[in-house]
Motif scaffolding. Structure first.
Motif, PDB file in Angstrom:
ATOM      1  N   SER A 245       0.845  -1.210   0.000  1.00  0.00           N
ATOM      2  CA  SER A 245       0.000   0.000   0.000  1.00  0.00           C
ATOM      3  C   SER A 245       0.873   1.250   0.000  1.00  0.00           C
ATOM      4  O   SER A 245       0.605   2.219  -0.717  1.00  0.00           O
ATOM      5  N   ALA A 246       1.925   1.219   0.834  1.00  0.00           N
ATOM      6  CA  ALA A 246       2.848   2.364   0.899  1.00  0.00           C
ATOM      7  C   ALA A 246       3.632   2.498  -0.406  1.00  0.00           C
ATOM      8  O   ALA A 246       3.879   3.613  -0.882  1.00  0.00           O
ATOM      9  N   ALA A 247       4.004   1.357  -1.008  1.00  0.00           N
ATOM     10  CA  ALA A 247       4.745   1.387  -2.279  1.00  0.00           C
ATOM     11  C   ALA A 247       3.889   1.995  -3.387  1.00  0.00           C
ATOM     12  O   ALA A 247       4.393   2.739  -4.237  1.00  0.00           O
ATOM     13  N   GLY A 262      -0.316  10.938  -3.802  1.00  0.00           N
ATOM     14  CA  GLY A 262       0.016   9.516  -3.844  1.00  0.00           C
ATOM     15  C   GLY A 262      -0.544   8.764  -2.650  1.00  0.00           C
ATOM     16  O   GLY A 262      -1.118   7.675  -2.787  1.00  0.00           O
ATOM     17  N   VAL A 263      -0.387   9.338  -1.462  1.00  0.00           N
ATOM     18  CA  VAL A 263      -0.923   8.710  -0.241  1.00  0.00           C
ATOM     19  C   VAL A 263      -2.443   8.590  -0.342  1.00  0.00           C
ATOM     20  O   VAL A 263      -3.026   7.544  -0.035  1.00  0.00           O
ATOM     21  N   LEU A 267      -4.949   5.269  -0.539  1.00  0.00           N
ATOM     22  CA  LEU A 267      -6.071   5.120   0.402  1.00  0.00           C
ATOM     23  C   LEU A 267      -7.405   4.997  -0.331  1.00  0.00           C
ATOM     24  O   LEU A 267      -8.222   4.119  -0.034  1.00  0.00           O
ATOM     25  N   GLU A 268      -7.628   5.861  -1.342  1.00  0.00           N
ATOM     26  CA  GLU A 268      -8.938   5.938  -2.001  1.00  0.00           C
ATOM     27  C   GLU A 268      -9.128   4.867  -3.062  1.00  0.00           C
ATOM     28  O   GLU A 268     -10.220   4.316  -3.208  1.00  0.00           O
ATOM     29  N   GLU A 269      -8.057   4.552  -3.786  1.00  0.00           N
ATOM     30  CA  GLU A 269      -8.245   3.761  -5.007  1.00  0.00           C
ATOM     31  C   GLU A 269      -7.752   2.322  -4.907  1.00  0.00           C
ATOM     32  O   GLU A 269      -8.422   1.412  -5.373  1.00  0.00           O
ATOM     33  N   VAL A 270      -6.572   2.081  -4.313  1.00  0.00           N
ATOM     34  CA  VAL A 270      -6.019   0.722  -4.424  1.00  0.00           C
ATOM     35  C   VAL A 270      -6.056  -0.101  -3.144  1.00  0.00           C
ATOM     36  O   VAL A 270      -6.156  -1.322  -3.213  1.00  0.00           O
ATOM     37  N   SER A 282       3.263   5.329   4.386  1.00  0.00           N
ATOM     38  CA  SER A 282       3.035   5.718   2.982  1.00  0.00           C
ATOM     39  C   SER A 282       3.527   7.145   2.752  1.00  0.00           C
ATOM     40  O   SER A 282       4.140   7.448   1.725  1.00  0.00           O
ATOM     41  N   PHE A 283       3.236   8.011   3.704  1.00  0.00           N
ATOM     42  CA  PHE A 283       3.645   9.413   3.618  1.00  0.00           C
ATOM     43  C   PHE A 283       5.168   9.507   3.532  1.00  0.00           C
ATOM     44  O   PHE A 283       5.720  10.239   2.704  1.00  0.00           O
ATOM     45  N   PHE A 284       5.861   8.711   4.375  1.00  0.00           N
ATOM     46  CA  PHE A 284       7.323   8.733   4.399  1.00  0.00           C
ATOM     47  C   PHE A 284       7.896   8.182   3.090  1.00  0.00           C
ATOM     48  O   PHE A 284       8.818   8.759   2.506  1.00  0.00           O
TER      49      PHE A 284
END
Length: 747
Positions: A245-247, A262-263, A267-270, A282-284
């Motif tokens: 998810s973070a990638a 991107g974050v 969250l919304e799509e994948v 994910s933010f990092f």
């Protein structure tokens, strides 16, 4: 009797290919692992260091994913830029320079002709020593088509031979993998290597596709490969999905230069499961990836994307009307594209067409290149086209889109006022209208071919062209009719009222929203692209309108439609289940079906179990006290059973086909001269999820969604009646929606 399972067996607790993971079991195993490390950390300094390194490993992994994703994105950007220019000519200073860098290094270039320099030679100059005349045009045309076909052929051949999973955008499969499905090799090293190379080739070939979607796949491949360096993530499928998810967030961060977008996209799509810890990581990862790409500076303008722009003119309330019209256009285009593209992809899957991927790619490339070369707006790469459409005309612009009359009369603030369109603008409008038709038609046939192909850039191009056409129309209307009631309150003569580039940006957002059904992440990505916070309201209005219009014509976005087309077991969390069916209507076995295949806890031999395994294809079996009572004890997975029995035959003396298998805690003493028993309680799930036969299906569907179950057992007054798998739930939902239930292919 020996309980050989006190030592963990390699392979037990893992999953077969094309199967769904058990989220509850994976999370439980991770909690046990964490509890053990925490308890041991109080015993010694070494154990404490191990505990700290375990806690820090997640952040280290995010750092590595960000660095690798950013580096690969920079490499792809630079290579694609160079190879796109290679179709038109070559630099005599060095073959490795693209057109722009070649002319930067030249001492013979003027500002007006900054993209013409003696060091850059077109193919006609190299072959017949002239750039003038019909024959030179034919030579350039021929070389353009030849290079396009060569790049496309290399791309499709590499995908076909080395990594079939490297085709497409990858986002539908990544959504399915993040929901708990296993596709071995989809995020492997071969896929990463081939996707990186073929993405450059596919973009350079001039096909109507983008690199943004595939960059998410590339980043997820990086994440999956790096997970193998850390025990915590290598051995736990649920933890690995948090990393992926973070990638995905890092992938969008480098694709658009939009870390926060991107974050939100992840969250919304994948993402299927997105705890707060994953949000921070994910933010990092997105931050590190964007920083790495910024350090590489692939476009030489200190920006992360080619089409970064800044607008300075405020928008006016009346302009919301054309912005909403662009939203309606985006929704209509999105719905049309999804229907036609899915129909074409279904035709490809079900007819002979699917057997000739190389021929299909070459035919589409040839048609695209032959139609693209005569028009300067289709000849350039789609990213450059979007960049030009977003651009706000200044005094120094030499583009035909900026060929206005009285162009050197500036207003007091130094801005260019609205002014009458010149010959160049009218010529550009015709060319853009033809470009729009070509992009709309050709993208339908391009997306889904056996090469890496993203949809973000072609969708944005369609919207940006429509927006620019509308923007120039509004600008001319305001210039010639500034005394109309709709203009006279805010647009005086000689003022800079309308920004056509802003309309292009809003149109791009509307079309991308219509195809993908993104809203929040889309708006954030667009304003991170443009650096214009004051344009959030127009973007929000267009994105929301396009989603409403597209949803009215079809509920699925393009990625969900492709998931359904491929038969992946994806349980959509956003959809409501509104039917009044019960668990007993869905469970297996149905009335008149053979009885449910079960194992008993203490009366079956190894031979009995192996016979059941060989005669059935089920992924697991309920374990009951006895066939008469049907009282449930637990659930055992087929893969664990096979591995455990094979391991026992090798390592435990005397285990033969007549050995009795016990799933109980204590087993009776073994009489002399009888084969030793086999104790398999350690592989038994003692807390399988159960519902009664009268449980409404809407509750069962909710349980499957929120807990990520593989299967759920159905009981009546404590007796086992049947089983509901994720596949059964998906087939039931499809049946209730009047769709083909047999389209769900996997468990």
């Amino acid at each position: 009797m020996m309980d050989f399972l006190e030592e963990p067996i390699p392979g037990v607790g893992t999953y077969d290919d094309f199967n769904t993971i058990d989220w509850v079991r994976e999370k439980s195993r991770d909690r046990d692992r964490h509890r053990e490390i925490t308890n041991k950390s109080k015993e010694s300094t070494w154990a404490l260091i191990h505990s700290v390194s375990d806690a820090f490993s997640g952040w280290l992994l995010m750092l590595l994913i960000g660095l690798l994703s950013g580096s690969l994105a920079g490499l792809i950007d630079i290579s694609a830029h160079w190879m796109t220019d290679l179709k038109e000519g070559i630099c005599t200073l060095g073959i490795w320079f693209n057109h722009e860098h070649c002319c930067w290094n030249s001492n013979h270039v003027t500002f007006e002709n900054r993209d013409k320099c003696p060091e850059w030679n077109s193919w006609s100059q190299l072959i017949i020593s002239t750039n003038e005349g019909a024959f030179a045009y034919i030579v350039n045309y021929f070389m353009y088509v030849l290079w396009a076909l060569l790049f496309a052929f290399l791309a499709v051949s590499l995908v076909k031979v080395f990594a079939p999973y490297a085709c497409g955008s990858g986002i539908p499969e990544i959504k399915t993998i993040l929901s708990g499905f296993i596709i071995r090799g989809y995020l492997g090293k071969w896929t990463l290597m081939i996707k990186t190379i073929t993405l450059v080739l596919a973009v350079s070939s001039g096909l109507s596709l983008g690199k943004e979607g595939p960059l998410v796949h590339v980043a997820c491949c990086c994440g999956n490969i790096l997970c193998h360096c850390f025990n915590k993530y290598r051995k736990n499928e649920a933890k690995r999905r948090e990393v992926l998810s973070a990638a995905a967030a890092a992938g969008v961060s480098v694709a658009f230069g939009a870390p926060i977008g991107g974050v939100l996209f992840s969250l919304e799509e994948v993402s299927y499961y997105f705890p707060l810890k994953t949000l921070w990581r994910s933010f990092f990862a997105a931050l590190v990836a964007a920083f790495t790409l910024r350090s590489i500076n692939p476009f030489g303008n200190s920006r992360l994307v080619l089409f970064y722009v800044e607008f300075h003119t405020p928008w006016h309330l009346f302009e919301l009307v054309p912005f909403i019209l662009l939203g309606i256009f985006g929704g209509l285009w999105g719905a049309l594209f999804i229907r036609t593209n899915i129909a074409w992809c279904r035709k490809r899957k079900t007819t002979q067409l699917g057997k000739y991927p190389v021929v299909e790619v070459l035919v589409v490339t040839a048609i695209t290149a032959i139609l693209a070369f005569p028009n300067e707006y289709t000849r350039v790469s789609t990213s450059e086209l979007i960049s030009e459409l977003f651009n706000d005309c200044g005094l120094l612009d030499s583009s035909k889109l900026c060929d206005y009359e009285n162009r050197f009369n500036t207003s007091k603030a130094g801005e260019l006022p609205d002014r009458p369109a010149g010959v160049g603008v009218y010529s550009a409008m015709w060319q853009l209208a033809l470009t729009l038709i070509l992009k709309i038609v050709i993208t339908i046939f391009t997306f889904g071919m056996k090469i890496p192909s993203g949809l973000f850039i072609p969708s944005m191009a369609v919207g940006a062209i429509a927006g620019r056409l509308l923007g120039v129309g509004m600008e001319q209307l305001a210039y010639y009719h500034h005394d109309w009631a709709i203009f006279n309150s805010w647009c005086s003569q000689g003022a800079d009222c309308i920004t056509p580039g802003l309309y292009a940006m809003v149109g791009a957002a509307a079309c991308l929203g219509g195809v993908t059904r993104m809203t929040v992440s889309l708006v954030v990505i667009m304003f991170e692209l443009t650096g214009g916070l004051e344009y959030i309201v127009p973007l929000m209005a267009a994105a929301m309108t396009s989603k409403w219009v597209a949803d009215a014509l079809g509920r699925e976005g393009i990625y969900d439609a492709h998931i359904r087309l491929n038969g992946y077991p994806f349980l959509e969390a956003k959809e409501e289940f509104a039917h009044k069916t019960l668990a007993m209507d869905v469970m297996k076995p149905r009335r008149n079906d053979p009885l449910l295949t079960v194992l008993t806890q203490d009366s079956m031999t190894v031979e009995d179990v192996e016979t059941i395994i060989s005669e059935t294809t089920y992924s697991g079996f309920p374990v009951v006290v006895s066939r008469e009572s049907q009282r449930l004890v637990g659930f055992v997975l087929r893969r664990d059973l096979i591995i455990s029995i094979e391991n026992a035959r090798k390592k435990q003396d005397g285990v033969v086909s007549t050995s009795v298998i016990y799933f109980t805690e204590h087993s009776p003493p073994v009489p002399p001269y009888t084969p030793p028993t086999l104790k398999l309680r350690n592989i038994l799930d003692l807390s399988p999820f159960t519902v009664t036969d009268l449980t409404p299906m809407e509750i069962v569907v909710d349980i499957f969604r929120k807990l990520g179950l593989r299967q759920c057992l159905v009981t009546h007054n404590g007796r086992l009646l049947g089983i509901i798998t994720k596949k059964d739930v998906l087939k039931h939902i499809a049946q209730m929606a009047n769709q083909d239930p047999d389209s769900i292919l996997f468990n």
